[in-house]
Design a protein around this motif. Structure first.
Motif, PDB file in Angstrom:
ATOM      1  N   SER A   4       0.816  -1.212   0.000  1.00 33.21           N
ATOM      2  CA  SER A   4       0.000   0.000   0.000  1.00 33.21           C
ATOM      3  C   SER A   4       0.852   1.266   0.000  1.00 33.21           C
ATOM      4  CB  SER A   4      -0.911   0.022   1.233  1.00 33.21           C
ATOM      5  OG  SER A   4      -0.138   0.181   2.412  1.00 33.21           O
ATOM      6  N   GLY A   5       2.139   1.145   0.294  1.00 33.94           N
ATOM      7  CA  GLY A   5       2.981   2.323   0.428  1.00 33.94           C
ATOM      8  C   GLY A   5       2.957   2.882   1.833  1.00 33.94           C
ATOM      9  N   PHE A   6       2.267   2.198   2.727  1.00 33.74           N
ATOM     10  CA  PHE A   6       2.186   2.612   4.122  1.00 33.74           C
ATOM     11  C   PHE A   6       2.722   1.497   5.007  1.00 33.74           C
ATOM     12  CE2 PHE A   6      -1.061   5.033   1.971  1.00 33.74           C
ATOM     13  CZ  PHE A   6      -0.918   6.299   2.510  1.00 33.74           C
ATOM     14  N   PHE A   7       3.266   1.871   6.164  1.00 33.06           N
ATOM     15  CA  PHE A   7       3.678   0.873   7.136  1.00 33.06           C
ATOM     16  C   PHE A   7       3.526   1.455   8.528  1.00 33.06           C
ATOM     17  CE2 PHE A   7       7.335   3.130   5.620  1.00 33.06           C
ATOM     18  CZ  PHE A   7       8.143   3.369   6.715  1.00 33.06           C
ATOM     19  N   ALA A   9       4.671   1.994  12.722  1.00 34.64           N
ATOM     20  CA  ALA A   9       5.889   2.296  13.479  1.00 34.64           C
ATOM     21  C   ALA A   9       6.626   1.007  13.816  1.00 34.64           C
ATOM     22  CB  ALA A   9       5.540   3.071  14.745  1.00 34.64           C
ATOM     23  N   THR A  10       5.894  -0.037  14.116  1.00 36.01           N
ATOM     24  CA  THR A  10       6.512  -1.335  14.407  1.00 36.01           C
ATOM     25  C   THR A  10       7.218  -1.875  13.169  1.00 36.01           C
ATOM     26  OG1 THR A  10       4.773  -1.769  16.017  1.00 36.01           O
ATOM     27  CG2 THR A  10       6.067  -3.654  15.275  1.00 36.01           C
ATOM     28  N   ASP A  11       6.586  -1.744  11.995  1.00 34.27           N
ATOM     29  CA  ASP A  11       7.228  -2.148  10.744  1.00 34.27           C
ATOM     30  C   ASP A  11       8.521  -1.359  10.536  1.00 34.27           C
ATOM     31  OD1 ASP A  11       5.086  -3.854  10.158  1.00 34.27           O
ATOM     32  OD2 ASP A  11       4.059  -2.325   8.959  1.00 34.27           O
ATOM     33  N   LEU A  12       8.469  -0.060  10.821  1.00 36.37           N
ATOM     34  CA  LEU A  12       9.645   0.796  10.667  1.00 36.37           C
ATOM     35  C   LEU A  12      10.775   0.321  11.577  1.00 36.37           C
ATOM     36  CD1 LEU A  12      11.096   3.275   9.547  1.00 36.37           C
ATOM     37  CD2 LEU A  12       9.946   4.642  11.307  1.00 36.37           C
ATOM     38  N   GLN A  13      10.450   0.006  12.823  1.00 33.67           N
ATOM     39  CA  GLN A  13      11.461  -0.503  13.751  1.00 33.67           C
ATOM     40  C   GLN A  13      12.073  -1.798  13.231  1.00 33.67           C
ATOM     41  OE1 GLN A  13       8.770  -0.019  17.338  1.00 33.67           O
ATOM     42  NE2 GLN A  13      10.808   0.114  18.259  1.00 33.67           N
ATOM     43  N   THR A  14      11.260  -2.685  12.716  1.00 35.03           N
ATOM     44  CA  THR A  14      11.745  -3.964  12.192  1.00 35.03           C
ATOM     45  C   THR A  14      12.671  -3.747  11.007  1.00 35.03           C
ATOM     46  OG1 THR A  14       9.726  -5.060  12.933  1.00 35.03           O
ATOM     47  CG2 THR A  14      11.029  -6.201  11.262  1.00 35.03           C
ATOM     48  N   VAL A  15      12.269  -2.876  10.093  1.00 38.28           N
ATOM     49  CA  VAL A  15      13.091  -2.593   8.913  1.00 38.28           C
ATOM     50  C   VAL A  15      14.429  -1.995   9.336  1.00 38.28           C
ATOM     51  CG1 VAL A  15      13.281  -1.111   6.868  1.00 38.28           C
ATOM     52  CG2 VAL A  15      11.167  -2.363   7.305  1.00 38.28           C
ATOM     53  N   ALA A  37       1.925   8.487  19.092  1.00 37.15           N
ATOM     54  CA  ALA A  37       1.269   8.827  17.832  1.00 37.15           C
ATOM     55  C   ALA A  37       1.116   7.611  16.921  1.00 37.15           C
ATOM     56  CB  ALA A  37       2.058   9.914  17.110  1.00 37.15           C
ATOM     57  N   HIS A  38       1.960   6.594  17.114  1.00 36.25           N
ATOM     58  CA  HIS A  38       1.983   5.458  16.183  1.00 36.25           C
ATOM     59  C   HIS A  38       2.014   4.121  16.913  1.00 36.25           C
ATOM     60  CE1 HIS A  38       2.778   8.390  13.087  1.00 36.25           C
ATOM     61  NE2 HIS A  38       3.758   8.862  13.820  1.00 36.25           N
ATOM     62  N   ASP A  47       3.299   6.947   5.827  1.00 35.48           N
ATOM     63  CA  ASP A  47       3.410   6.974   4.368  1.00 35.48           C
ATOM     64  C   ASP A  47       4.885   6.852   4.004  1.00 35.48           C
ATOM     65  OD1 ASP A  47       3.579   7.617   1.669  1.00 35.48           O
ATOM     66  OD2 ASP A  47       2.133   9.252   1.804  1.00 35.48           O
ATOM     67  N   TYR A  48       5.229   5.747   3.362  1.00 37.22           N
ATOM     68  CA  TYR A  48       6.622   5.474   3.016  1.00 37.22           C
ATOM     69  C   TYR A  48       7.204   6.571   2.124  1.00 37.22           C
ATOM     70  CZ  TYR A  48      10.731   3.385   0.956  1.00 37.22           C
ATOM     71  OH  TYR A  48      12.007   3.169   0.519  1.00 37.22           O
ATOM     72  N   VAL A  49       6.470   7.024   1.135  1.00 39.42           N
ATOM     73  CA  VAL A  49       6.968   8.036   0.210  1.00 39.42           C
ATOM     74  C   VAL A  49       7.247   9.338   0.957  1.00 39.42           C
ATOM     75  CG1 VAL A  49       6.403   9.421  -1.831  1.00 39.42           C
ATOM     76  CG2 VAL A  49       5.839   6.982  -1.777  1.00 39.42           C
ATOM     77  N   ALA A  50       6.332   9.732   1.836  1.00 38.48           N
ATOM     78  CA  ALA A  50       6.533  10.952   2.610  1.00 38.48           C
ATOM     79  C   ALA A  50       7.749  10.822   3.534  1.00 38.48           C
ATOM     80  CB  ALA A  50       5.285  11.275   3.433  1.00 38.48           C
ATOM     81  N   LEU A  51       7.931   9.663   4.137  1.00 36.31           N
ATOM     82  CA  LEU A  51       9.084   9.431   5.002  1.00 36.31           C
ATOM     83  C   LEU A  51      10.371   9.488   4.189  1.00 36.31           C
ATOM     84  CD1 LEU A  51      10.256   8.672   7.784  1.00 36.31           C
ATOM     85  CD2 LEU A  51       9.990   6.277   7.114  1.00 36.31           C
TER      86      LEU A  51
END
Length: 162
Positions: A4-7, A9-15, A37-38, A47-51
């Motif tokens: 979806s292009g979204f993930f 905060a937990t996904d972000l930590q894992t990555v 917030a997350h 939003d992955y693109v925004a990040l």
């Protein structure tokens, strides 16, 4: 989440952990404001693109600040405001500039090649635009384009990318 292009905060930590950026992942988990917030469950999505855009803008700003610091230090010994093509090699060999090249090339072994390539890239731009000197913002933009955008191995026209 599912292409979806979204993930989350937990996904972000894992990555970040998987990419060996454990210290950043730990900072995210210890940041109460970020997690509030997350947080999980009902976790908000990022939003992955925004990040990615935000990270890119931040890298560009930090790069420009570092170049500006070196430029100001260099200009104390030379004329202010511009750098001539004859001064360019000395500027590119300043310790802080060498550090930026080392960081951008991910290797201290590639610094001489990176400096030489950057110098050629800037000189090519000056030849194409008939410029004998560059203002700070022109120099910073060219160095950024060469070092951070991966044009070190690119043979395209410097002026054409302006």
């Amino acid at each position: 989440v599912g292409n979806s292009g979204f993930f989350t905060a937990t996904d972000l930590q894992t990555v970040l952990t998987d990419m060996h950026y454990v210290e950043i992942s730990d900072q995210i988990s210890s940041s109460c404001r970020f997690l509030r917030a997350h947080r999980h469950p009902g976790e908000s999505y990022i939003d992955y693109v925004a990040l990615a855009d935000s990270v890119t803008v931040r890298q560009e700003r930090l790069f420009e600040e570092s170049i500006w610091k070196s430029f100001c230090f260099f200009q104390k010994n030379y004329m202010a405001g511009c750098i001539s093509l004859t001064q360019l090699p000395r500027f590119l060999h300043e310790p802080d500039v060498r550090s930026l090249v080392s960081f951008a090339t991910d290797s201290s072994d590639d610094v001489p090649d990176g400096i030489q390539g950057c110098q050629k890239f800037v000189r090519k731009y000056c030849d194409e635009t008939d410029a004998a000197e560059l203002e700070f913002f022109e120099l910073a933009a060219l160095m950024s384009r060469y070092l951070m955008a991966g044009t070190a191995s690119d043979s395209k026209s410097a002026a054409g990318k302006r």
